[in-house]
Design an enzyme around this catalytic site. Structure first.
Site, PDB file in Angstrom:
ATOM      1  N   LYS A   1     -10.439  -0.971  10.258  1.00  0.00           N
ATOM      2  CA  LYS A   1     -10.564  -2.131   9.358  1.00  0.00           C
ATOM      3  C   LYS A   1     -10.899  -3.391  10.138  1.00  0.00           C
ATOM      4  O   LYS A   1     -11.087  -4.450   9.560  1.00  0.00           O
ATOM      5  CB  LYS A   1      -9.266  -2.322   8.577  1.00  0.00           C
ATOM      6  CG  LYS A   1      -8.981  -1.160   7.609  1.00  0.00           C
ATOM      7  CD  LYS A   1      -7.726  -1.428   6.827  1.00  0.00           C
ATOM      8  CE  LYS A   1      -7.214  -0.191   6.110  1.00  0.00           C
ATOM      9  NZ  LYS A   1      -8.026   0.234   4.989  1.00  0.00           N
TER      10      LYS A   1
ATOM     11  N   HIS B   1       0.871  -1.172   0.000  1.00  0.00           N
ATOM     12  CA  HIS B   1       0.000   0.000   0.000  1.00  0.00           C
ATOM     13  C   HIS B   1       0.917   1.234   0.000  1.00  0.00           C
ATOM     14  O   HIS B   1       2.022   1.190   0.544  1.00  0.00           O
ATOM     15  CB  HIS B   1      -0.830  -0.055   1.281  1.00  0.00           C
ATOM     16  CG  HIS B   1      -1.904   0.967   1.406  1.00  0.00           C
ATOM     17  ND1 HIS B   1      -1.654   2.270   1.760  1.00  0.00           N
ATOM     18  CD2 HIS B   1      -3.249   0.877   1.237  1.00  0.00           C
ATOM     19  CE1 HIS B   1      -2.805   2.933   1.816  1.00  0.00           C
ATOM     20  NE2 HIS B   1      -3.787   2.111   1.504  1.00  0.00           N
TER      21      HIS B   1
ATOM     22  N   GLN C   1      -4.454  -5.392   6.814  1.00  0.00           N
ATOM     23  CA  GLN C   1      -5.432  -6.314   6.222  1.00  0.00           C
ATOM     24  C   GLN C   1      -5.363  -7.713   6.823  1.00  0.00           C
ATOM     25  O   GLN C   1      -6.106  -8.593   6.394  1.00  0.00           O
ATOM     26  CB  GLN C   1      -5.220  -6.410   4.700  1.00  0.00           C
ATOM     27  CG  GLN C   1      -5.391  -5.099   3.971  1.00  0.00           C
ATOM     28  CD  GLN C   1      -6.829  -4.590   3.992  1.00  0.00           C
ATOM     29  OE1 GLN C   1      -7.783  -5.324   4.259  1.00  0.00           O
ATOM     30  NE2 GLN C   1      -6.994  -3.308   3.722  1.00  0.00           N
TER      31      GLN C   1
HETATM   32  N1  PLP Z   1      -1.758  -0.787   4.654  1.00  0.00           N
HETATM   33  C1  PLP Z   1      -2.682  -1.520   4.051  1.00  0.00           C
HETATM   34  C2  PLP Z   1      -2.332  -2.897   3.575  1.00  0.00           C
HETATM   35  C3  PLP Z   1      -3.969  -1.000   3.872  1.00  0.00           C
HETATM   36  O1  PLP Z   1      -4.900  -1.733   3.277  1.00  0.00           O
HETATM   37  C4  PLP Z   1      -4.254   0.304   4.330  1.00  0.00           C
HETATM   38  C5  PLP Z   1      -5.578   0.911   4.103  1.00  0.00           C
HETATM   39  O2  PLP Z   1      -6.260   0.601   3.157  1.00  0.00           O
HETATM   40  C6  PLP Z   1      -3.251   1.015   4.964  1.00  0.00           C
HETATM   41  C7  PLP Z   1      -2.015   0.446   5.109  1.00  0.00           C
HETATM   42  C8  PLP Z   1      -3.496   2.390   5.497  1.00  0.00           C
HETATM   43  O3  PLP Z   1      -4.354   2.349   6.577  1.00  0.00           O
HETATM   44  P1  PLP Z   1      -4.875   3.676   7.242  1.00  0.00           P
HETATM   45  O4  PLP Z   1      -5.397   4.529   6.125  1.00  0.00           O
HETATM   46  O5  PLP Z   1      -5.944   3.214   8.170  1.00  0.00           O
HETATM   47  O6  PLP Z   1      -3.727   4.311   7.950  1.00  0.00           O
END
Ligand code: PLP
Length: 419
Positions: A238, A135, A215
């Site tokens: 999540k 991500h 995830q």
């Molecule tokens: N890492 C992964 C694998 C994610 O799916 C996400 C969000 O979709 C994030 C990091 C970022 O999470 P957040 O926006 O809650 O900080």
């Protein structure tokens, strides 16, 4: 055993999805006159009433700033907040609740590691390994820091199924490799990465490993000690919790050795103009300012909810949903699923010949189905597979096989309209 799941020594634990759904008021709503089918769980999951009620209870009964008050409300708020730290510790099987730092979410947790650990441990000529599955929140903090400190980022490749190439990973290590930053489960493709093996390889080479568990925590049991993760991050929203609260787990000896990141109240021991300012012990050293108190307490309620249902029962149920949805979708003409790892979480990314992902997303919403379309904050991965955008359906404990039928029928209708 919990009240909604059944299990014996041999059977896969099951959950009662009707009882699970009863906990989620939002699932009763309609969208465009249709019952809501919510398949955007990888972006954010819905919250059960046990989580929603925390906000009423907190603001109605014991709203107060934590740690520094001597009055009853402050004591109660502090106890609930610190109680969540222990809930998280147990949930991740961490050794010590001092290893649990509250953040706003995964993104902030990764930035904390980058700034506090990274600045103290990375320099010109060093190397950080990141996978192609990441991500953006586990890419961009490292890119920003690399620009400043002059270290190199190397990318762990994926194969055509979206599976990390572990031999290539092993071959990337040099004596300058300091850190591996990898997700446990890919948000775009659902690939479950072998983080335990990856941690062992990293440690064999004297490197540290940061695991982005955003995830993974909602979908499978996570044991940070079994993985031997140096750092592990996740977001409350999540995992059936609220936005604004997340977690960084870090091994105590690493957190202790790291300088603070943000400065302010809560994170100090003494402040002086005459002498060196000194800092609080971990984890408070990394929690500057008033945290999201109600959100953290609600995150605790979310993890309690997951534990009551049983994470293994949730994983097994989502596995069934994934298998069923994969079968149903494979029959749709011109539909191609991206990400076909043998070990996958409940995420289905797909493209359809002759149809733009955004059109599918907009039209299927008219039929009450919420999916996500776009690059899923994983542009390097999508580019590698030659696409700019996919549609993504992602599942949670409250989704049903019937909803998958509604979704696939709606999908066929929509594809017929846009082609
Ligand atoms: N890492 C992964 C694998 C994610 O799916 C996400 C969000 O979709 C994030 C990091 C970022 O999470 P957040 O926006 O809650 O900080």
């Amino acid at each position: 055993m919990n009240d909604l799941a059944t299990s014996d020594a041999h059977a896969v634990p099951t959950l009662d999805v009707t009882a699970v759904r009863d906990d989620f008021p939002i699932l009763a709503r309609q969208v465009h006159g249709q019952p809501l089918v919510y398949f955007d769980n990888a972006a954010t999951s819905q919250a059960p009433r046990q989580v929603i009620e925390v906000f009423d209870d907190y603001y109605g009964r014991y709203n107060a700033n934590i740690h520094r008050g001597l009055h009853t409300l402050a004591d109660e708020a502090t106890a609930a907040f610190e109680g969540t730290r222990d809930t998280v510790r147990a949930f991740l099987n961490a050794a010590d609740s001092r290893e649990i730092v509250f953040t706003r979410g995964t993104t902030e947790a990764i930035n904390l590691v980058a700034h506090a650990w990274g600045r103290a441990n990375l320099g010109a000529g060093d190397e950080v390994l990141i996978s192609r599955l990441e991500h953006h929140s586990n890419i961009v903090p490292w890119q920003l820091l690399a620009r400043e400190l002059g270290f190199t980022i190397k990318v762990i490749p994926v194969d055509e199924r979206g599976v990390l190439d572990i031999e290539a990973y092993r071959a990337l290590f040099t004596e300058r490799t300091r850190l591996v930053a990898v997700n446990h489960v890919s948000n775009a493709f659902g690939t479950v990465n072998p983080v335990r093996e990856m941690a062992r390889i990293a440690h064999d080479h004297g490197a540290r490993i940061l695991v982005d568990g955003a995830q993974a925590v909602p979908h499978q049991a996570v044991d940070v000690r079994d993985i031997d993760a140096d750092f592990y991050a996740f977001s409350g929203h999540k995992v059936y919790g609220p936005t604004g609260a997340g977690v960084l787990y870090g091994k105590a000896e690493l957190l202790e050795a790291m300088p603070p990141w943000q400065g302010g109240g809560e994170m100090i021991a003494t402040v002086s103009f005459e002498r060196e300012t000194t800092f609080a012990d971990i984890p408070h050293k990394f929690e500057a300012g008033t945290p999201a108190i109600a959100e953290v307490i609600a995150l605790g309620a979310a993890l309690d909810w997951v534990s009551r249902i049983g994470i293994d029962a949730i994983a097994a149920w989502e596995g069934r949903l994934l298998t069923y949805a994969t079968q149903r979708m494979s029959r749709i003409d011109g539909l191609r699923i991206l990400g076909t790892a043998p070990d996958k979480a409940g995420v289905l990314s797909f493209v359809v010949d002759g149809a733009h992902a955004q059109d599918i997303g907009l039209l299927i919403d008219q039929l009450g189905v919420a999916i996500r379309t776009g690059h899923h904050c994983a542009q390097p991965l999508l580019h590698h597979f030659g696409v700019e955008a996919t549609c993504r359906a992602s599942f949670a404990a409250y989704n049903t096989l019937e909803e998958i039928d509604v979704f696939t029928q709606a999908l066929e209708r929509v594809i017929g309209m846009v082609r």
